[in-house]
Write a protein that holds these residues in place. Sequence first.
Motif, short mmCIF file in Angstrom:
data_model
loop_
_atom_site.label_atom_id
_atom_site.label_comp_id
_atom_site.label_asym_id
_atom_site.label_seq_id
_atom_site.Cartn_x
_atom_site.Cartn_y
_atom_site.Cartn_z
N GLY A 198 11.09 -1.05 8.43
CA GLY A 198 10.97 -2.33 7.76
C GLY A 198 9.97 -2.29 6.61
N LEU A 199 8.81 -1.67 6.86
CA LEU A 199 7.82 -1.53 5.80
C LEU A 199 8.34 -0.66 4.67
N SER A 200 9.08 0.38 5.01
CA SER A 200 9.63 1.29 3.99
C SER A 200 10.62 0.57 3.10
N ALA A 201 11.45 -0.29 3.69
CA ALA A 201 12.42 -1.04 2.90
C ALA A 201 11.71 -2.00 1.95
N LEU A 202 10.67 -2.66 2.45
CA LEU A 202 9.91 -3.59 1.61
C LEU A 202 9.20 -2.84 0.48
N ALA A 203 8.64 -1.69 0.82
CA ALA A 203 7.97 -0.88 -0.20
C ALA A 203 8.96 -0.38 -1.25
N GLY A 204 10.18 -0.02 -0.81
CA GLY A 204 11.20 0.42 -1.75
C GLY A 204 11.57 -0.66 -2.74
N THR A 205 11.69 -1.90 -2.26
CA THR A 205 11.97 -3.04 -3.15
C THR A 205 10.89 -3.17 -4.22
N TYR A 206 9.65 -2.99 -3.82
CA TYR A 206 8.51 -3.09 -4.74
C TYR A 206 8.55 -1.99 -5.79
N TRP A 252 14.08 6.73 -4.94
CA TRP A 252 14.38 7.03 -3.53
C TRP A 252 13.16 6.81 -2.65
N SER A 253 12.33 5.86 -3.01
CA SER A 253 11.08 5.62 -2.27
C SER A 253 11.32 5.28 -0.81
N GLU A 254 12.30 4.41 -0.54
CA GLU A 254 12.54 4.01 0.86
C GLU A 254 12.90 5.19 1.75
N PRO A 255 13.91 6.01 1.41
CA PRO A 255 14.20 7.15 2.28
C PRO A 255 13.06 8.17 2.34
N ILE A 256 12.29 8.31 1.27
CA ILE A 256 11.14 9.22 1.30
C ILE A 256 10.13 8.74 2.34
N LEU A 257 9.85 7.45 2.35
CA LEU A 257 8.88 6.91 3.31
C LEU A 257 9.40 7.01 4.74
N VAL A 258 10.68 6.75 4.93
CA VAL A 258 11.27 6.88 6.27
C VAL A 258 11.17 8.32 6.75
N ALA A 259 11.43 9.27 5.85
CA ALA A 259 11.35 10.69 6.21
C ALA A 259 9.92 11.09 6.56
N MET A 260 8.94 10.36 6.04
CA MET A 260 7.53 10.62 6.36
C MET A 260 7.12 9.98 7.68
N GLY A 261 8.05 9.29 8.33
CA GLY A 261 7.74 8.69 9.63
C GLY A 261 7.22 7.28 9.55
N GLN A 262 7.31 6.64 8.37
CA GLN A 262 6.82 5.27 8.24
C GLN A 262 7.81 4.27 8.85
N ASP A 263 7.31 3.11 9.19
CA ASP A 263 8.12 2.05 9.77
C ASP A 263 9.27 1.70 8.82
N ALA A 317 0.83 -1.21 0.00
CA ALA A 317 0.00 0.00 0.00
C ALA A 317 0.86 1.25 0.00
N LEU A 318 1.92 1.26 0.81
CA LEU A 318 2.82 2.42 0.86
C LEU A 318 3.49 2.64 -0.50
N GLY A 319 4.03 1.57 -1.06
CA GLY A 319 4.72 1.69 -2.34
C GLY A 319 3.80 2.08 -3.47
N THR A 320 2.62 1.47 -3.50
CA THR A 320 1.66 1.78 -4.55
C THR A 320 1.23 3.24 -4.50
N ASN A 321 1.08 3.77 -3.31
CA ASN A 321 0.63 5.15 -3.20
C ASN A 321 1.69 6.14 -3.64
N LEU A 322 2.96 5.85 -3.40
CA LEU A 322 4.01 6.70 -3.95
C LEU A 322 4.00 6.63 -5.47
N TYR A 323 3.90 5.44 -6.01
CA TYR A 323 3.87 5.25 -7.46
C TYR A 323 2.67 5.98 -8.07
N PHE A 324 1.53 5.93 -7.39
CA PHE A 324 0.33 6.55 -7.93
C PHE A 324 0.42 8.06 -7.96
#
Length: 438
Positions: A106-114, A93-104, A31-38
């Motif tokens: 582990g979830l950010s790393a998984l979303a970045g891979t996606y 740079w999805s993973e660091p963007i999500l981390v900067a937004m305060g996301q977990d 969900a996190l990764g898809t929303n960045l992509y969207f």
Amino acid sequence: MALTNLAQIAMGTTDIMMMGWLGPDTLAAGALGTNLYFIALIFGIGLLNAASPMIARDLGRDSSALGDTRATVRLALWSAASIALPSWLVLWWSEPILVAMGQDAGLSALAGTYVHVLQWALLPSWGYLVLRSFVSALERPMWSFVIGTAAVALNAIANWCLMLGHCGCHALGIAGSGLATLLSSIFMFSALGFVVCVARPFVRYRLLADFFRPDWARLREFWRLGLPMAATFSFEVTMFNAAVFLMGLIGTDSLAAHSIAIQLSALTFMVPLGIGQAATVRVGRAYGAQDRESAGRAGWTAFGLAVAFMAAMSLTMIMAPRLLISIFLDTAAPENTRIVDLATSFLMFAALFQIADGAQVVGSGMLRGLHDTHVPMLFALIGYWGIGLPLGAMLAFPINLGGVGIWIGLAAGLTIVAVLMIRRWSYREARGLFQPRP
């Protein structure tokens, strides 16, 4: 056109559904990764959708506007390529963007891979959209529907093989889902590209002829019309994206439940979106021909169809929420009890804004047919980011309503924009529709 939209969103629904089989963490990360992509995808969709009202207007003026139609398609494809590179750079740079937004983390790393795999689907997806606008403006949308439906099947099979490791493939997990979407997007663009080059209704337009020939005046018109459309789409979608990120701050269960409810809402939204796209074409053709009666009839017919459909969807969400949720999760499993309860409560609010959601997207489509895009952009900014999202954040955190507060904000934003869009159409209609935009 509505069925084609359903086919396209069915790909995302398949991804989310099959991610759920890998567990709540994978579902939340998806969900996190898809929303960045969207965010990137929808900006491009808004911009490139300018091709539809431009082609419809030109064909309304002259049913054999071959050169103008070819030029619009060519410039739309140029525009798709021009925005792809910066979008890819940001999404990398999805993973660091999500981390900067305060996301977990582990979830950010998984979303970045996606997203590292999924992001490459942007350009073929946009190319397919441009060609779809072309065939739709010619009132031949069945081709895009057939290809989109085939892509859904391809995406499901590719997910089964690449994400889950069947048919002799190595299980790639969430990255396999991104690869499945990429392959499906390439298929859609390639297949529709082949059709428009060889099929009898389209071949006379010779879309590849003079492909590198510039038409700077038309390109300026395209961006002048498309940028406000891109902003309008982006304001709405980023409100929903921000809601996902806010859910991530509340917890993984809330995020997973939100993903289910929002995916179901997105499915129902595809029908009025398609009706709105049809309204853009029909109103746009009448606009080109200066036929006020046909334009008004096309607009209000589309509005009535969208509201009626969304009323039925609202009733379905109220009457059978657990049945809908069971598409994504085993509702009888004890470990899913919390997610199912949250998703059920979120669906009640989704049911409340169904009619407003349909009304606002069709209203926007009606106005696009008149090439009226700047004022609707302001409506979207005010309703979504001026009222809807701040209200949802306030209710969720300071007032401690959690995810329910976020959904109240979403419903409020959509309702306000729907009222403003239809009021704008009524105002234009009272002035004769084709009078200069105030």
